[in-house]
Scaffold this motif. Structure first.
Motif, PDB file in Angstrom:
ATOM      1  N   THR A 100       0.858  -1.307  -0.264  1.00  0.00           N
ATOM      2  CA  THR A 100      -0.008   0.060  -0.017  1.00  0.00           C
ATOM      3  C   THR A 100       0.830   1.123  -0.221  1.00  0.00           C
ATOM      4  O   THR A 100       2.095   1.083   0.337  1.00  0.00           O
ATOM      5  CB  THR A 100      -0.836  -0.026   1.315  1.00  0.00           C
ATOM      6  OG1 THR A 100       0.003  -0.058   2.289  1.00  0.00           O
ATOM      7  CG2 THR A 100      -1.702  -1.308   1.355  1.00  0.00           C
ATOM      8  N   VAL A 101       0.297   2.292  -0.330  1.00  0.00           N
ATOM      9  CA  VAL A 101       1.085   3.587  -0.285  1.00  0.00           C
ATOM     10  C   VAL A 101       1.847   3.902   1.062  1.00  0.00           C
ATOM     11  O   VAL A 101       2.917   4.418   1.104  1.00  0.00           O
ATOM     12  CB  VAL A 101       0.203   4.789  -1.000  1.00  0.00           C
ATOM     13  CG1 VAL A 101       0.857   5.965  -0.479  1.00  0.00           C
ATOM     14  CG2 VAL A 101      -0.134   4.656  -2.145  1.00  0.00           C
TER      15      VAL A 101
ATOM     16  N   TYR B 267       3.062   9.945  -3.974  1.00  0.00           N
ATOM     17  CA  TYR B 267       1.935   9.978  -4.861  1.00  0.00           C
ATOM     18  C   TYR B 267       2.714  10.669  -6.225  1.00  0.00           C
ATOM     19  O   TYR B 267       2.219  10.569  -7.374  1.00  0.00           O
ATOM     20  CB  TYR B 267       0.748  10.778  -4.535  1.00  0.00           C
ATOM     21  CG  TYR B 267      -0.180   9.948  -3.668  1.00  0.00           C
ATOM     22  CD1 TYR B 267      -1.006   8.839  -4.334  1.00  0.00           C
ATOM     23  CD2 TYR B 267      -0.127  10.010  -2.380  1.00  0.00           C
ATOM     24  CE1 TYR B 267      -1.523   8.109  -3.638  1.00  0.00           C
ATOM     25  CE2 TYR B 267      -1.071   9.058  -1.536  1.00  0.00           C
ATOM     26  CZ  TYR B 267      -1.712   8.287  -2.319  1.00  0.00           C
ATOM     27  OH  TYR B 267      -2.591   7.274  -1.465  1.00  0.00           O
TER      28      TYR B 267
ATOM     29  N   LEU C  88       4.281   8.269  -8.092  1.00  0.00           N
ATOM     30  CA  LEU C  88       3.583   7.502  -8.982  1.00  0.00           C
ATOM     31  C   LEU C  88       2.778   8.245 -10.021  1.00  0.00           C
ATOM     32  O   LEU C  88       2.574   7.456 -11.218  1.00  0.00           O
ATOM     33  CB  LEU C  88       2.368   6.960  -7.891  1.00  0.00           C
ATOM     34  CG  LEU C  88       2.663   6.079  -6.773  1.00  0.00           C
ATOM     35  CD1 LEU C  88       1.437   5.859  -5.864  1.00  0.00           C
ATOM     36  CD2 LEU C  88       2.834   4.539  -7.280  1.00  0.00           C
ATOM     37  N   ARG C  89       2.664   9.488  -9.838  1.00  0.00           N
ATOM     38  CA  ARG C  89       2.068  10.219 -10.979  1.00  0.00           C
ATOM     39  C   ARG C  89       2.792  10.760 -12.141  1.00  0.00           C
ATOM     40  O   ARG C  89       2.544  10.491 -13.309  1.00  0.00           O
ATOM     41  CB  ARG C  89       1.523  11.729 -10.369  1.00  0.00           C
ATOM     42  CG  ARG C  89       0.813  12.466 -11.338  1.00  0.00           C
ATOM     43  CD  ARG C  89       0.470  14.010 -10.822  1.00  0.00           C
ATOM     44  NE  ARG C  89       1.666  14.547  -9.866  1.00  0.00           N
ATOM     45  CZ  ARG C  89       2.621  15.168 -10.430  1.00  0.00           C
ATOM     46  NH1 ARG C  89       2.589  15.300 -11.727  1.00  0.00           N
ATOM     47  NH2 ARG C  89       3.638  15.714  -9.597  1.00  0.00           N
TER      48      ARG C  89
ATOM     49  N   ARG D  77       5.225   8.390 -12.839  1.00  0.00           N
ATOM     50  CA  ARG D  77       5.399   6.944 -13.245  1.00  0.00           C
ATOM     51  C   ARG D  77       6.866   6.697 -12.897  1.00  0.00           C
ATOM     52  O   ARG D  77       7.577   5.821 -13.726  1.00  0.00           O
ATOM     53  CB  ARG D  77       5.193   6.752 -14.782  1.00  0.00           C
ATOM     54  CG  ARG D  77       3.616   6.737 -14.911  1.00  0.00           C
ATOM     55  CD  ARG D  77       3.216   6.617 -16.034  1.00  0.00           C
ATOM     56  NE  ARG D  77       1.758   7.098 -16.390  1.00  0.00           N
ATOM     57  CZ  ARG D  77       0.811   6.279 -17.073  1.00  0.00           C
ATOM     58  NH1 ARG D  77       1.176   5.065 -17.903  1.00  0.00           N
ATOM     59  NH2 ARG D  77      -0.231   6.650 -17.103  1.00  0.00           N
TER      60      ARG D  77
ATOM     61  N   SER E   5       2.887   1.101 -10.436  1.00  0.00           N
ATOM     62  CA  SER E   5       1.768   0.677  -9.664  1.00  0.00           C
ATOM     63  C   SER E   5       0.698   0.047 -10.288  1.00  0.00           C
ATOM     64  O   SER E   5       0.708   0.173 -11.600  1.00  0.00           O
ATOM     65  CB  SER E   5       1.347   1.852  -8.802  1.00  0.00           C
ATOM     66  OG  SER E   5       0.719   2.649  -9.568  1.00  0.00           O
TER      67      SER E   5
ATOM     68  N   THR F 233      -3.654  -0.822 -10.077  1.00  0.00           N
ATOM     69  CA  THR F 233      -5.129  -0.403  -9.377  1.00  0.00           C
ATOM     70  C   THR F 233      -5.862  -1.395  -9.351  1.00  0.00           C
ATOM     71  O   THR F 233      -6.262  -2.059 -10.456  1.00  0.00           O
ATOM     72  CB  THR F 233      -5.745   1.104 -10.008  1.00  0.00           C
ATOM     73  OG1 THR F 233      -4.538   1.995 -10.330  1.00  0.00           O
ATOM     74  CG2 THR F 233      -6.688   1.510  -9.491  1.00  0.00           C
TER      75      THR F 233
ATOM     76  N   ARG G 138     -10.386   0.840  -6.519  1.00  0.00           N
ATOM     77  CA  ARG G 138     -10.092   2.050  -6.083  1.00  0.00           C
ATOM     78  C   ARG G 138      -8.707   2.131  -5.285  1.00  0.00           C
ATOM     79  O   ARG G 138      -8.289   2.922  -4.768  1.00  0.00           O
ATOM     80  CB  ARG G 138     -11.029   2.639  -5.368  1.00  0.00           C
ATOM     81  CG  ARG G 138     -12.301   3.227  -6.193  1.00  0.00           C
ATOM     82  CD  ARG G 138     -13.248   3.735  -5.308  1.00  0.00           C
ATOM     83  NE  ARG G 138     -12.947   4.839  -4.474  1.00  0.00           N
ATOM     84  CZ  ARG G 138     -13.673   5.398  -3.548  1.00  0.00           C
ATOM     85  NH1 ARG G 138     -14.860   4.970  -3.365  1.00  0.00           N
ATOM     86  NH2 ARG G 138     -13.430   6.519  -2.941  1.00  0.00           N
TER      87      ARG G 138
ATOM     88  N   ARG H  52      -4.713   1.452  -4.937  1.00  0.00           N
ATOM     89  CA  ARG H  52      -3.450   1.850  -5.505  1.00  0.00           C
ATOM     90  C   ARG H  52      -2.501   0.398  -4.862  1.00  0.00           C
ATOM     91  O   ARG H  52      -2.317   0.771  -3.546  1.00  0.00           O
ATOM     92  CB  ARG H  52      -2.797   3.105  -5.483  1.00  0.00           C
ATOM     93  CG  ARG H  52      -1.610   3.167  -6.067  1.00  0.00           C
ATOM     94  CD  ARG H  52      -1.554   3.256  -7.567  1.00  0.00           C
ATOM     95  NE  ARG H  52      -2.369   4.175  -8.193  1.00  0.00           N
ATOM     96  CZ  ARG H  52      -2.018   5.242  -8.945  1.00  0.00           C
ATOM     97  NH1 ARG H  52      -0.770   5.403  -9.313  1.00  0.00           N
ATOM     98  NH2 ARG H  52      -2.844   6.113  -9.468  1.00  0.00           N
ATOM     99  N   ARG H  53      -1.734  -0.118  -5.536  1.00  0.00           N
ATOM    100  CA  ARG H  53      -0.723  -1.237  -5.068  1.00  0.00           C
ATOM    101  C   ARG H  53       0.523  -1.067  -5.711  1.00  0.00           C
ATOM    102  O   ARG H  53       0.355  -0.986  -7.129  1.00  0.00           O
ATOM    103  CB  ARG H  53      -1.450  -2.664  -4.934  1.00  0.00           C
ATOM    104  CG  ARG H  53      -2.461  -2.858  -4.157  1.00  0.00           C
ATOM    105  CD  ARG H  53      -2.336  -2.637  -2.599  1.00  0.00           C
ATOM    106  NE  ARG H  53      -3.463  -2.811  -1.873  1.00  0.00           N
ATOM    107  CZ  ARG H  53      -4.193  -1.997  -1.328  1.00  0.00           C
ATOM    108  NH1 ARG H  53      -4.020  -0.751  -1.576  1.00  0.00           N
ATOM    109  NH2 ARG H  53      -5.280  -2.205  -0.559  1.00  0.00           N
ATOM    110  N   ILE H  54       1.286  -1.176  -4.939  1.00  0.00           N
ATOM    111  CA  ILE H  54       2.766  -1.220  -5.709  1.00  0.00           C
ATOM    112  C   ILE H  54       3.611  -2.430  -5.493  1.00  0.00           C
ATOM    113  O   ILE H  54       3.760  -2.810  -4.284  1.00  0.00           O
ATOM    114  CB  ILE H  54       3.644   0.247  -5.135  1.00  0.00           C
ATOM    115  CG1 ILE H  54       2.966   1.439  -5.229  1.00  0.00           C
ATOM    116  CG2 ILE H  54       4.949   0.211  -5.665  1.00  0.00           C
ATOM    117  CD1 ILE H  54       2.055   1.767  -4.274  1.00  0.00           C
TER     118      ILE H  54
END
Length: 74
Positions: free
Chosen positions: A21-22, A37, A40-41, A43, A47, A49, A52, A54-56
């Motif tokens: 998780t985050v 974040y 992640l945004r 890239r 990650s 999805t 809803r 988000r997993r890494i």
């Protein structure tokens, strides 16, 4: 007469396949939520999805660290 051979259970996911998780990534990288974040945004950190959530993958963290180390060494 044939005997029934049960199929072996699926092996547990290896560490390289673990999904985080985050907040878990924040703890591992010692970064705040905004920084994670942003990664992640942009890239820089891969990650997936699920619904809803988000997993890494842990592999993405390893790859991110390796890439940053290579950039710093260059």
């Amino acid at each position: 007469m044939t005997s029934y051979q049960p199929t072996p259970p699926h092996p547990a996911p290896s560490t390289s396949q673990e999904l985080l998780t985050v907040p878990q990534v924040m703890a591992r990288l010692q970064l705040g939520s905004s920084a994670v974040y942003d990664l992640l945004r942009t890239r820089q950190l891969a990650s997936i999805t699920l619904g809803r959530a988000r997993r890494i993958p842990t592999r993405a963290i390893t790859d991110f660290i390796r890439t940053r180390l290579d950039q710093e060494a260059a």
